[in-house]
Design an enzyme around this catalytic site. Sequence first.
Site, short mmCIF file in Angstrom:
data_model
loop_
_atom_site.label_atom_id
_atom_site.label_comp_id
_atom_site.label_asym_id
_atom_site.label_seq_id
_atom_site.Cartn_x
_atom_site.Cartn_y
_atom_site.Cartn_z
N TYR A 89 46.14 36.89 35.23
CA TYR A 89 46.98 37.03 36.66
C TYR A 89 47.68 38.05 36.97
CZ TYR A 89 49.32 34.43 40.37
OH TYR A 89 49.92 34.24 41.72
N SER A 123 51.93 39.59 43.72
CA SER A 123 53.01 38.31 43.08
C SER A 123 53.85 39.44 42.14
CB SER A 123 52.15 37.46 42.19
OG SER A 123 52.90 36.72 41.35
N ASP A 134 32.77 31.14 48.90
CA ASP A 134 33.14 31.57 47.62
C ASP A 134 33.20 33.32 47.71
OD1 ASP A 134 33.24 32.74 44.95
OD2 ASP A 134 31.66 31.70 44.29
N THR A 161 47.54 41.24 35.51
CA THR A 161 46.67 42.28 35.81
C THR A 161 45.99 42.39 37.21
OG1 THR A 161 46.30 42.22 33.27
CG2 THR A 161 44.67 43.58 34.79
N ALA A 162 45.56 41.16 37.44
CA ALA A 162 44.69 41.05 38.91
C ALA A 162 45.75 41.27 39.91
CB ALA A 162 44.31 39.55 39.10
N LYS A 163 47.04 40.68 39.85
CA LYS A 163 47.89 41.14 41.01
C LYS A 163 48.41 42.38 41.05
CE LYS A 163 48.17 36.87 42.88
NZ LYS A 163 47.42 36.68 44.11
N GLY A 215 41.47 31.21 51.07
CA GLY A 215 42.18 30.17 50.47
C GLY A 215 43.40 29.62 51.47
#
Length: 250
Positions: free
Chosen positions: A151, A139, A60, A153-155, A12
């Site tokens: 978001y 984050s 990807d 939960t992912a972070k 990214g």
Amino acid sequence: MSNTKRVAVVTGGAKGIGKAVVERLAHEGHQIAVLDTDEEALRLMLEGAQGYEPFTRITDISRHEDVKKAVAETVERFGRIDILVNNAGVIRDNLLFKMSDSDWDTVMDVHLKGAFLMSREVQTFMVHQKHGRIINLSSTSALGNRGQANYSTAKAGLQGLTKTLAVELGPYGITVNAVAPGFIETDMTRQTAERIGVPFEEFVSMSIRQIPARRSGQPEDVANAVAFFADERSSYVNGQILYVSGGPAS
């Protein structure tokens, strides 16, 4: 380590925080590989690159085969991989009762699965070298944030991944740390302002009032923290989460 230039892979990395990280690591003298899904942003970054020539690839990171090819091509070009910055991210914000399966899966695939796939692929080369740096972008949202169940939960998951990989890979000279930004002015925060229906300038002003440092963060602030973890002199710093948020994160 020899005097061979170190090689950094940034996911990214074509815009926002990722681009600032690319520019900072390039300034440090590293060779850079940038993986992104935004073809136009990659092209513009290449055109604007000053003093360095990054290897860019549309990738990807949620797809194993794509990750495998991207890492192989990077090693073929540079001969090694020393630094991995798992920066790629997306948002699909919504309150829980409005959040779709796709909203959840997309965020998990890019942030968590992508970091897992990239880390698993590069660690083979780092273990062989007996040296490496993996830096994950978490984050302050990992502490919980309204409208970001996916978001957040992912972070938070990235922080668990960071500490676990630090334990597993530490014996091989590989450190794994995470940077957890607070409010940073990027396209992503612009999207958040748009979602809640507030002009971006007003959104920034509202956020600054809650930040002890009384200013908003810039992508370069995060890049500075990433550069610290990537540095040879931080080899005894492992499994840490550094909040870049202008004040206490909790």
